[in-house]
Enzyme design. Structure first.
Site, PDB file in Angstrom:
ATOM      1  N   THR A  20      -2.099  -1.820   7.771  1.00  0.00           N
ATOM      2  CA  THR A  20      -3.026  -0.986   8.532  1.00  0.00           C
ATOM      3  C   THR A  20      -4.402  -1.626   8.661  1.00  0.00           C
ATOM      4  O   THR A  20      -5.067  -1.492   9.687  1.00  0.00           O
ATOM      5  CB  THR A  20      -3.157   0.393   7.871  1.00  0.00           C
ATOM      6  OG1 THR A  20      -1.889   1.056   7.922  1.00  0.00           O
ATOM      7  CG2 THR A  20      -4.183   1.271   8.577  1.00  0.00           C
ATOM      8  N   THR A  96      -0.665  -0.383   2.876  1.00  0.00           N
ATOM      9  CA  THR A  96      -0.672   0.446   1.668  1.00  0.00           C
ATOM     10  C   THR A  96       0.674   1.089   1.368  1.00  0.00           C
ATOM     11  O   THR A  96       0.865   1.615   0.271  1.00  0.00           O
ATOM     12  CB  THR A  96      -1.738   1.553   1.777  1.00  0.00           C
ATOM     13  OG1 THR A  96      -1.438   2.391   2.903  1.00  0.00           O
ATOM     14  CG2 THR A  96      -3.132   0.956   1.933  1.00  0.00           C
ATOM     15  N   ASP A  97       1.628   1.047   2.308  1.00  0.00           N
ATOM     16  CA  ASP A  97       2.944   1.635   2.047  1.00  0.00           C
ATOM     17  C   ASP A  97       3.574   1.091   0.776  1.00  0.00           C
ATOM     18  O   ASP A  97       4.197   1.829   0.005  1.00  0.00           O
ATOM     19  CB  ASP A  97       3.899   1.371   3.221  1.00  0.00           C
ATOM     20  CG  ASP A  97       3.690   2.324   4.382  1.00  0.00           C
ATOM     21  OD1 ASP A  97       2.913   3.293   4.219  1.00  0.00           O
ATOM     22  OD2 ASP A  97       4.300   2.108   5.441  1.00  0.00           O
TER      23      ASP A  97
END
Length: 333
Positions: A20, A96-97
Protein backbone atom coordinates in the site's frame (compact mmCIF):
# COMPACT_ATOMS: atom_id res chain seq x y z
CA UNK A 1 34.13 14.48 19.65
CA UNK A 2 31.87 15.70 16.86
CA UNK A 3 28.66 17.50 17.80
CA UNK A 4 25.40 15.86 16.76
CA UNK A 5 24.92 18.28 13.86
CA UNK A 6 28.46 17.65 12.56
CA UNK A 7 28.57 13.87 13.08
CA UNK A 8 28.82 11.82 9.88
CA UNK A 9 25.47 10.72 8.48
CA UNK A 10 24.42 7.13 8.92
CA UNK A 11 23.92 5.18 5.69
CA UNK A 12 20.59 3.39 5.40
CA UNK A 13 19.44 1.19 2.52
CA UNK A 14 15.72 1.18 1.71
CA UNK A 15 14.56 -2.08 0.09
CA UNK A 16 11.10 -1.77 -1.41
CA UNK A 17 8.77 -4.73 -1.85
CA UNK A 18 5.60 -2.90 -2.95
CA UNK A 19 2.44 -2.79 -0.86
CA UNK A 20 0.00 0.00 0.00
CA UNK A 21 2.85 2.41 0.75
CA UNK A 22 3.77 2.23 -2.97
CA UNK A 23 0.22 2.19 -4.37
CA UNK A 24 -1.61 4.75 -6.49
CA UNK A 25 -4.62 4.52 -8.76
CA UNK A 26 -3.81 3.54 -12.33
CA UNK A 27 -6.21 4.24 -15.20
CA UNK A 28 -6.18 0.57 -16.24
CA UNK A 29 -7.11 -0.82 -12.78
CA UNK A 30 -10.33 -0.52 -10.73
CA UNK A 31 -8.38 0.30 -7.56
CA UNK A 32 -4.91 1.17 -6.33
CA UNK A 33 -1.94 -1.02 -7.26
CA UNK A 34 1.81 -0.90 -6.54
CA UNK A 35 3.18 1.69 -8.98
CA UNK A 36 5.73 3.79 -7.08
CA UNK A 37 9.44 3.00 -7.16
CA UNK A 38 11.70 3.29 -4.16
CA UNK A 39 13.01 6.58 -5.52
CA UNK A 40 9.42 7.86 -5.69
CA UNK A 41 8.85 6.90 -2.04
CA UNK A 42 12.03 8.55 -0.83
CA UNK A 43 11.40 11.74 -2.83
CA UNK A 44 8.01 12.16 -1.11
CA UNK A 45 9.46 12.30 2.43
CA UNK A 46 10.42 15.78 3.69
CA UNK A 47 13.59 15.73 5.75
CA UNK A 48 14.57 12.18 4.89
CA UNK A 49 17.96 13.01 3.40
CA UNK A 50 18.87 15.04 6.46
CA UNK A 51 18.11 12.00 8.66
CA UNK A 52 20.56 9.69 6.86
CA UNK A 53 22.33 9.03 3.61
CA UNK A 54 19.57 6.99 1.98
CA UNK A 55 20.17 4.46 -0.76
CA UNK A 56 17.26 2.79 -2.52
CA UNK A 57 16.79 -0.58 -4.17
CA UNK A 58 13.57 -1.90 -5.73
CA UNK A 59 13.58 -5.49 -4.49
CA UNK A 60 10.01 -6.52 -5.33
CA UNK A 61 6.88 -4.66 -6.44
CA UNK A 62 3.78 -6.57 -5.39
CA UNK A 63 0.95 -6.54 -2.86
CA UNK A 64 1.85 -7.91 0.57
CA UNK A 65 -0.65 -10.74 0.05
CA UNK A 66 1.39 -12.05 -2.90
CA UNK A 67 4.72 -12.27 -1.09
CA UNK A 68 5.97 -15.80 -0.47
CA UNK A 69 8.49 -17.39 1.88
CA UNK A 70 10.96 -17.61 -1.01
CA UNK A 71 10.90 -13.83 -1.32
CA UNK A 72 11.87 -13.53 2.33
CA UNK A 73 14.71 -16.04 1.96
CA UNK A 74 16.02 -13.88 -0.90
CA UNK A 75 15.57 -10.80 1.29
CA UNK A 76 17.61 -12.30 4.13
CA UNK A 77 20.40 -13.10 1.68
CA UNK A 78 20.33 -9.45 0.55
CA UNK A 79 20.49 -8.32 4.18
CA UNK A 80 23.61 -10.41 4.65
CA UNK A 81 25.26 -8.63 1.70
CA UNK A 82 24.17 -5.26 3.11
CA UNK A 83 25.90 -6.09 6.39
CA UNK A 84 29.09 -6.98 4.53
CA UNK A 85 28.81 -3.65 2.69
CA UNK A 86 29.07 -2.00 6.14
CA UNK A 87 25.73 -0.22 5.90
CA UNK A 88 24.42 1.22 9.16
CA UNK A 89 20.89 -0.12 8.69
CA UNK A 90 18.22 -1.36 6.30
CA UNK A 91 14.55 -0.39 5.99
CA UNK A 92 12.14 -2.76 4.24
CA UNK A 93 8.90 -1.30 2.89
CA UNK A 94 6.05 -3.65 2.04
CA UNK A 95 2.32 -4.30 2.29
CA UNK A 96 0.84 -4.55 5.77
CA UNK A 97 -1.23 -7.66 4.94
CA UNK A 98 1.72 -9.92 5.71
CA UNK A 99 4.15 -7.56 7.46
CA UNK A 100 3.81 -9.25 10.86
CA UNK A 101 4.73 -12.58 9.24
CA UNK A 102 7.49 -11.49 6.87
CA UNK A 103 9.25 -9.49 9.59
CA UNK A 104 9.08 -12.46 11.97
CA UNK A 105 10.39 -14.92 9.38
CA UNK A 106 13.23 -12.50 8.66
CA UNK A 107 13.94 -12.35 12.41
CA UNK A 108 14.20 -16.16 12.53
CA UNK A 109 16.78 -16.23 9.74
CA UNK A 110 18.74 -12.97 9.88
CA UNK A 111 21.80 -13.41 12.07
CA UNK A 112 23.47 -10.02 11.68
CA UNK A 113 23.64 -7.13 14.14
CA UNK A 114 22.86 -4.40 11.58
CA UNK A 115 19.44 -2.86 12.33
CA UNK A 116 16.65 -4.08 10.05
CA UNK A 117 13.34 -2.22 10.22
CA UNK A 118 10.10 -3.10 8.42
CA UNK A 119 7.47 -0.47 7.69
CA UNK A 120 4.50 0.16 5.43
CA UNK A 121 1.32 2.20 5.23
CA UNK A 122 -2.37 1.77 5.90
CA UNK A 123 -3.35 4.57 3.51
CA UNK A 124 -2.16 4.54 -0.08
CA UNK A 125 0.06 7.30 -1.42
CA UNK A 126 -2.79 9.01 -3.30
CA UNK A 127 -5.12 9.29 -0.29
CA UNK A 128 -5.59 12.24 2.03
CA UNK A 129 -3.46 11.81 5.12
CA UNK A 130 -1.24 9.11 3.61
CA UNK A 131 0.87 7.69 6.44
CA UNK A 132 3.63 6.20 4.30
CA UNK A 133 6.05 9.16 4.30
CA UNK A 134 5.97 9.58 8.10
CA UNK A 135 6.38 5.83 8.62
CA UNK A 136 9.32 5.70 6.21
CA UNK A 137 11.03 8.62 7.93
CA UNK A 138 10.60 7.07 11.39
CA UNK A 139 11.85 3.72 10.09
CA UNK A 140 14.99 5.29 8.62
CA UNK A 141 15.64 7.18 11.85
CA UNK A 142 15.32 3.91 13.78
CA UNK A 143 17.49 1.91 11.36
CA UNK A 144 20.19 4.55 11.70
CA UNK A 145 20.12 4.38 15.49
CA UNK A 146 23.16 2.82 17.16
CA UNK A 147 20.86 1.55 19.93
CA UNK A 148 18.92 -0.57 17.43
CA UNK A 149 22.04 -2.53 16.56
CA UNK A 150 21.70 -6.14 17.69
CA UNK A 151 18.05 -5.65 18.72
CA UNK A 152 16.69 -8.10 16.16
CA UNK A 153 14.26 -7.26 13.38
CA UNK A 154 12.03 -4.29 14.23
CA UNK A 155 8.72 -2.93 12.91
CA UNK A 156 8.03 0.82 12.95
CA UNK A 157 4.63 2.33 12.19
CA UNK A 158 2.87 5.30 13.74
CA UNK A 159 6.13 6.31 15.47
CA UNK A 160 6.03 3.12 17.56
CA UNK A 161 8.93 0.65 17.56
CA UNK A 162 7.93 -3.02 17.88
CA UNK A 163 9.81 -6.31 17.98
CA UNK A 164 8.95 -8.42 14.95
CA UNK A 165 8.38 -11.44 17.19
CA UNK A 166 5.57 -9.68 19.10
CA UNK A 167 3.90 -7.30 16.65
CA UNK A 168 0.39 -7.96 15.34
CA UNK A 169 -1.90 -6.23 12.86
CA UNK A 170 -4.99 -5.51 14.94
CA UNK A 171 -7.21 -3.45 12.62
CA UNK A 172 -8.04 -3.65 8.93
CA UNK A 173 -7.95 0.08 8.11
CA UNK A 174 -6.78 2.22 11.05
CA UNK A 175 -3.43 4.04 10.70
CA UNK A 176 -2.77 2.77 14.23
CA UNK A 177 -3.34 -0.83 13.18
CA UNK A 178 -0.19 -2.37 14.62
CA UNK A 179 0.53 -3.23 18.23
CA UNK A 180 2.25 -5.76 20.45
CA UNK A 181 -0.60 -7.03 22.66
CA UNK A 182 1.55 -9.14 24.98
CA UNK A 183 4.40 -6.71 25.54
CA UNK A 184 3.67 -3.23 24.21
CA UNK A 185 6.12 -1.33 21.99
CA UNK A 186 9.87 -1.34 22.56
CA UNK A 187 10.01 2.41 22.15
CA UNK A 188 8.94 5.41 20.11
CA UNK A 189 10.36 7.83 17.57
CA UNK A 190 10.26 11.46 18.73
CA UNK A 191 12.04 14.58 17.53
CA UNK A 192 13.87 12.59 14.91
CA UNK A 193 15.33 10.00 17.29
CA UNK A 194 14.51 6.42 18.16
CA UNK A 195 13.97 6.19 21.90
CA UNK A 196 13.97 2.66 23.31
CA UNK A 197 12.29 1.86 26.63
CA UNK A 198 13.72 -1.66 26.56
CA UNK A 199 15.35 -4.10 24.16
CA UNK A 200 14.18 -7.65 23.41
CA UNK A 201 16.16 -10.64 24.56
CA UNK A 202 18.19 -12.25 21.76
CA UNK A 203 16.86 -15.43 20.16
CA UNK A 204 18.84 -18.14 18.40
CA UNK A 205 18.63 -17.85 14.63
CA UNK A 206 17.89 -20.75 12.32
CA UNK A 207 19.87 -21.77 9.22
CA UNK A 208 18.64 -20.31 5.95
CA UNK A 209 16.99 -23.07 3.87
CA UNK A 210 18.52 -24.10 0.58
CA UNK A 211 15.47 -25.79 -0.92
CA UNK A 212 11.69 -25.68 -0.81
CA UNK A 213 10.21 -25.14 2.63
CA UNK A 214 8.01 -27.88 4.09
CA UNK A 215 4.26 -27.33 4.01
CA UNK A 216 2.66 -26.39 7.32
CA UNK A 217 -0.98 -25.37 7.61
CA UNK A 218 -3.31 -23.84 10.23
CA UNK A 219 -6.69 -25.25 11.25
CA UNK A 220 -8.88 -22.98 13.36
CA UNK A 221 -11.33 -24.17 16.00
CA UNK A 222 -14.82 -22.68 15.82
CA UNK A 223 -18.15 -23.31 17.50
CA UNK A 224 -19.66 -26.61 16.36
CA UNK A 225 -16.81 -27.46 13.98
CA UNK A 226 -16.67 -31.18 13.22
CA UNK A 227 -12.93 -31.19 12.57
CA UNK A 228 -13.43 -32.53 9.05
CA UNK A 229 -10.55 -30.35 7.82
CA UNK A 230 -8.20 -32.51 9.89
CA UNK A 231 -8.93 -35.59 7.77
CA UNK A 232 -6.06 -36.83 5.64
CA UNK A 233 -3.64 -34.08 6.61
CA UNK A 234 -0.93 -36.61 7.48
CA UNK A 235 -0.65 -37.23 3.72
CA UNK A 236 -0.68 -33.56 2.74
CA UNK A 237 1.47 -31.55 5.16
CA UNK A 238 4.65 -31.87 7.20
CA UNK A 239 3.30 -30.05 10.24
CA UNK A 240 0.14 -28.49 11.63
CA UNK A 241 -0.80 -25.55 13.84
CA UNK A 242 -4.12 -25.62 15.66
CA UNK A 243 -5.60 -22.17 16.33
CA UNK A 244 -7.54 -23.21 19.41
CA UNK A 245 -10.15 -21.53 21.58
CA UNK A 246 -8.99 -19.46 24.54
CA UNK A 247 -6.00 -20.86 26.40
CA UNK A 248 -5.74 -23.91 24.13
CA UNK A 249 -9.05 -25.78 23.85
CA UNK A 250 -10.75 -27.63 21.00
CA UNK A 251 -14.01 -29.57 20.65
CA UNK A 252 -13.84 -33.05 22.19
CA UNK A 253 -14.61 -34.53 18.77
CA UNK A 254 -11.21 -33.29 17.54
CA UNK A 255 -9.14 -35.12 20.14
CA UNK A 256 -8.63 -38.52 18.53
CA UNK A 257 -7.79 -37.00 15.14
CA UNK A 258 -5.30 -34.59 16.66
CA UNK A 259 -3.67 -37.38 18.66
CA UNK A 260 -3.24 -39.44 15.49
CA UNK A 261 -1.82 -36.45 13.61
CA UNK A 262 0.58 -35.67 16.48
CA UNK A 263 1.92 -39.22 16.19
CA UNK A 264 2.67 -38.62 12.51
CA UNK A 265 3.99 -35.04 12.55
CA UNK A 266 4.58 -32.07 14.85
CA UNK A 267 1.25 -30.47 15.80
CA UNK A 268 1.49 -27.11 17.57
CA UNK A 269 -1.24 -25.84 19.88
CA UNK A 270 -1.71 -22.05 19.62
CA UNK A 271 -4.58 -19.76 20.54
CA UNK A 272 -6.80 -17.93 18.10
CA UNK A 273 -6.94 -15.03 20.59
CA UNK A 274 -4.65 -12.11 19.80
CA UNK A 275 -3.00 -11.93 23.23
CA UNK A 276 -2.03 -14.23 26.08
CA UNK A 277 -0.36 -17.64 26.31
CA UNK A 278 -1.49 -21.18 25.74
CA UNK A 279 -1.69 -22.73 29.22
CA UNK A 280 -0.32 -26.13 30.21
CA UNK A 281 -2.11 -27.48 33.28
CA UNK A 282 -5.14 -25.45 34.37
CA UNK A 283 -7.99 -27.34 32.64
CA UNK A 284 -8.40 -31.09 32.55
CA UNK A 285 -11.40 -31.95 30.34
CA UNK A 286 -11.15 -33.75 27.01
CA UNK A 287 -9.99 -31.17 24.49
CA UNK A 288 -8.37 -28.97 27.14
CA UNK A 289 -4.79 -27.76 26.93
CA UNK A 290 -3.46 -30.36 29.38
CA UNK A 291 -5.33 -33.14 27.56
CA UNK A 292 -3.99 -32.07 24.16
CA UNK A 293 -0.41 -31.72 25.39
CA UNK A 294 -0.67 -35.21 26.88
CA UNK A 295 -1.77 -36.44 23.46
CA UNK A 296 1.50 -35.18 21.94
CA UNK A 297 0.72 -31.64 20.83
CA UNK A 298 3.33 -28.92 21.33
CA UNK A 299 2.42 -25.70 23.12
CA UNK A 300 3.06 -22.44 21.24
CA UNK A 301 3.50 -20.29 24.35
CA UNK A 302 2.54 -16.72 23.44
CA UNK A 303 3.12 -17.11 19.69
CA UNK A 304 0.01 -16.51 17.60
CA UNK A 305 -0.92 -19.19 15.03
CA UNK A 306 0.65 -17.30 12.11
CA UNK A 307 4.04 -16.91 13.73
CA UNK A 308 3.83 -20.44 15.17
CA UNK A 309 3.36 -21.74 11.63
CA UNK A 310 6.46 -19.89 10.41
CA UNK A 311 8.58 -21.10 13.32
CA UNK A 312 7.48 -24.70 12.82
CA UNK A 313 8.17 -24.42 9.09
CA UNK A 314 11.68 -23.09 9.73
CA UNK A 315 12.40 -25.75 12.34
CA UNK A 316 11.25 -28.56 10.02
CA UNK A 317 13.34 -27.13 7.18
CA UNK A 318 16.36 -27.33 9.51
CA UNK A 319 15.60 -31.02 10.29
CA UNK A 320 15.12 -30.16 13.96
CA UNK A 321 14.47 -33.23 16.14
CA UNK A 322 11.01 -33.43 17.71
CA UNK A 323 12.10 -32.77 21.34
CA UNK A 324 14.04 -29.69 20.25
CA UNK A 325 10.99 -28.32 18.43
CA UNK A 326 9.10 -28.14 21.73
CA UNK A 327 12.05 -26.37 23.39
CA UNK A 328 12.30 -23.93 20.49
CA UNK A 329 8.73 -22.78 21.05
CA UNK A 330 9.51 -22.09 24.69
CA UNK A 331 12.65 -20.14 23.80
CA UNK A 332 11.17 -18.06 20.98
CA UNK A 333 7.72 -17.11 22.30
Amino acid sequence: MLSADRAPKRTVLVLTLGGTIAMTRAASAPGVTPTLSGSDLVAAVPGLQSAAEVRVEDFRQMPGASLATGDIVDLVERLGRAERECLDGVVVTQGTDTLEETSYLTDLYYSGAMPVVFTGAMRNAASAGADGPANLLAAVQTAGSAEARGAGVLVVLGDEIHAARHVRKLHTTSPGAFGSPNTGPLGHVAEGSARFHRLPKPIGRLPLPTGALPQVEIVTASLGSSGTLLKGLENEVSGLVVAAFGVGHVPESWCSRLEALAAAMPVVLASRISAGPVLTSTYGFAGSESDLLARGLIGAGTLDPYKARLLLTALLAADTPRPEIARAFLDRS
